[in-house]
Structures are given as C-alpha cells and as structure tokens.
Design a protein around this motif. Sequence first.
Motif, short mmCIF file in Angstrom:
data_model
loop_
_atom_site.label_atom_id
_atom_site.label_comp_id
_atom_site.label_asym_id
_atom_site.label_seq_id
_atom_site.Cartn_x
_atom_site.Cartn_y
_atom_site.Cartn_z
N ILE A 29 21.63 -19.40 -7.91
CA ILE A 29 21.11 -18.24 -7.26
C ILE A 29 20.66 -17.56 -8.20
O ILE A 29 20.60 -16.67 -8.86
N PRO A 30 18.83 -17.85 -7.83
CA PRO A 30 17.55 -17.20 -8.40
C PRO A 30 17.73 -15.93 -8.17
O PRO A 30 17.95 -15.41 -7.09
N VAL A 31 17.70 -15.09 -9.17
CA VAL A 31 16.85 -13.86 -8.60
C VAL A 31 15.78 -13.03 -8.79
O VAL A 31 15.65 -13.08 -10.16
N TYR A 32 15.28 -12.26 -7.71
CA TYR A 32 14.13 -11.56 -8.70
C TYR A 32 14.47 -10.33 -8.08
O TYR A 32 14.95 -9.49 -7.16
N HIS A 33 12.78 -9.29 -7.99
CA HIS A 33 12.75 -7.75 -8.09
C HIS A 33 11.74 -7.62 -6.63
O HIS A 33 11.40 -7.42 -5.81
N ALA A 34 10.44 -7.71 -7.23
CA ALA A 34 9.05 -7.38 -7.11
C ALA A 34 7.83 -9.13 -6.67
O ALA A 34 8.48 -9.61 -8.29
N VAL A 35 6.89 -9.44 -6.43
CA VAL A 35 5.95 -9.87 -6.54
C VAL A 35 4.70 -8.86 -5.71
O VAL A 35 4.90 -8.51 -5.26
N SER A 36 3.47 -9.41 -7.36
CA SER A 36 2.65 -8.54 -6.85
C SER A 36 1.54 -8.45 -8.04
O SER A 36 1.94 -9.55 -9.35
N ASP A 37 0.35 -8.85 -7.70
CA ASP A 37 -0.39 -9.06 -8.63
C ASP A 37 -1.89 -8.53 -8.91
O ASP A 37 -2.36 -8.53 -9.26
N VAL A 38 -0.68 -6.54 -8.36
CA VAL A 38 -0.92 -6.29 -9.37
C VAL A 38 -0.50 -4.91 -9.84
O VAL A 38 1.23 -5.43 -9.69
N ASP A 39 -0.44 -3.70 -10.72
CA ASP A 39 0.14 -3.34 -11.31
C ASP A 39 1.33 -2.20 -10.52
O ASP A 39 0.72 -1.39 -9.66
N VAL A 40 2.53 -2.11 -10.86
CA VAL A 40 3.19 -1.46 -10.38
C VAL A 40 3.92 0.15 -11.18
O VAL A 40 4.75 -1.03 -11.75
N ALA A 41 3.58 0.91 -10.54
CA ALA A 41 3.36 1.72 -12.12
C ALA A 41 5.40 2.09 -12.17
O ALA A 41 6.33 2.21 -13.09
N HIS A 42 5.59 2.26 -10.62
CA HIS A 42 7.80 2.38 -11.25
C HIS A 42 7.85 1.23 -11.42
O HIS A 42 9.76 1.02 -11.69
N LEU A 43 7.30 -0.04 -11.60
CA LEU A 43 8.16 -1.35 -12.00
C LEU A 43 7.71 -1.81 -13.21
O LEU A 43 8.19 -2.71 -13.77
N LYS A 44 5.79 -1.49 -13.50
CA LYS A 44 6.12 -1.89 -14.96
C LYS A 44 6.80 -2.51 -15.61
O LYS A 44 6.18 -2.97 -17.07
#
Length: 333
Positions: A29-44
Amino acid sequence: MVLKEKIIRLATKFQDSDLEKSFPLDYCIPVYHAVSDVDVAHLKHIVQYKKVKDFESDLDELCRFFQFVTWSEFKDFHAGVFQPKKKIALLTFDDGLSEFYFNAVPVLLRKGIYAVNFINPKFNKNNELMFRGKASVILDMISGKKNIHPEIFKLLDISGISEKALKQKILKIPFEKQNLLDQIADLAEIDFEEYVKTQKPYMNLEQLRSVSRQGFGISNHGWDHPLYKDLTLEKQIENFQKGAQFLKENDFLTDSFAFPFTDFGVEKSFFDQLFQRDFFCTMGSAGIKLDSVTKNFQRIPMENGKSAQQTLKQEIAYFNLKKMINRNQIYRR
C-alpha cells in the motif's frame, strides 16, 4: 548519516532484485500526498512530493512487481474471494489536495490505475489551511529575509538563533498550539485567508464528487488532521465520526480510515470501538510492518526523494532486519 540508515543501506545492497518474490507481505500500500511540477508553498517544506514524470516512473516500477487493485478488489482479496495474478498493490493518497485532481488523476486514468484519497472534510471549502500547511507557507515567506519581526522570536520563546533553527521551531508547532502560526503570520504580514482563496489547496466538494464518479475512492482522514495519539479516546472518536458523517452524506467510502500523520501511540481501545461497527479497515503509514490489530494495514510512504524500487528495497531490507530480532510487528496496549 545515522547508524540506522547506514545499516539499512548496507542491507539493501544484498536485497533480491525480484521485489515481487522478496516482498514479505501479499499486499503493498503506497501512500502519496501530491504530484506537482511546480513549487507549492503550503507543501514544499513538509512534503517531498514528486514531479509528474517521477510519479509515472514509480507507477511503472510498481506495475512490474504488483497488480494494482480497486477498493472492492482489495476488500475481496482480504475476504479470500479475489485471486490476483500476483501480489497486489492499493494506491493511496492523503489530505484531498487539489494536485491529486489536476495532476495525478489524468495519469491514473491513462494508466488504468485506481487510487483512494483520504481527506480532511474541514478544508474542502478552501476557507482554511491545515496547520502544517500554514507552517510551510510561513517558512516559504520568511526564507532569506534578513529582518524577521522580533516578536516572532518572543512568541516562540527563543532568541539569537539561526534562520534554520527558527524554521525547525516553526515546523514543530503542534496541532493544539496552531494559533501560534496565525500570530506569526500576522507579524509576517501573511494573509492565510487570501492564500487559500487564490491557491485553492484542496479539492472542493464538486471535485471530490467528480473524482468519485471517475471511479476513484474518497475516504476518511479525520476531520481536521490532528495527531491522534495526542487526543483523548473521546476526542479521537469525535474527530473520526465528524469526518465519517461528511463521507456518508456525500456517498463516499465509509468503511475505512487512514490516520493523519501516524497511528503510532494509538491504543487498542480506539480500534475496538471502530471495529464494533460494520467497518473494514484502518491504515497507518509505518512502512512494511505487521500489526496486532489485524485490520490496521500499514502503508509505505513514497515521498522521500527515492524511486519506488529503491524505497521498496530499503523497506524490505529493514523489515527483514527487524524480523531477526522479532521487532517487525506493532503491538497495541
């Protein structure tokens, strides 16, 4: 590098390259939160999320060793009525972030891979940011600034420390003291209300329904993402039920729950109350581990700067090392 990491890396070098054969459980069971090619201030500053191409590479690697399944197939497998061609994988995401809707879903639809997203219903109206997201935004805004408001240091009861130490202090602010983050934001002239209004960090209700209509799962991650071990049993149940009520009202999955942050320290009494009802499973995120609560499945965090194959090899090596000293199972009091 700490000794534990050195030992795991050494053990990984001797790990069998056939991960399907060497994987110690019959499910992954893999777990991720987000996938993004740009900076996300509330996650980075809190999540080492992957770019789209790296996420796709992970999926391709996992497909080599596992058969991805849907929620119903996962349940049927554990009921003994679904016979897969090889070991299974159930893909999961946490927090109901909009990056899932815009970036992950198109990839998953193209590849024909199911995922379930465990959400915190409090945030789906995008009128508030989860407290860890607030910490990340603050760090993003103050990074590199020479003149940080002195009252921020007073609020945190610190003085004369480096920017790095200040950031670490902010990241350690817990759920129950999250009002400190709002006070720091005011001093740093950060408008969280405007931020969520413009950035829309979370999937709104219509997006959640769209995801569900497209065949993906939406399930319970607690109402507002607290650390469950720090709550009383009464508050744990209340937080769970508040999230469950939203899911029931909107015809999402109501038979599962993934702990925010971690299930570490959560006592058996919480599980006993949940499993008194018609309830399938709970999920933690401790990697490859067994659990004395057999319906509590541990997931593998994938956002660590490594490929899926590297992550699995290290997890397997660590599981086998712990097995040698009988420490690869979580026991609940």
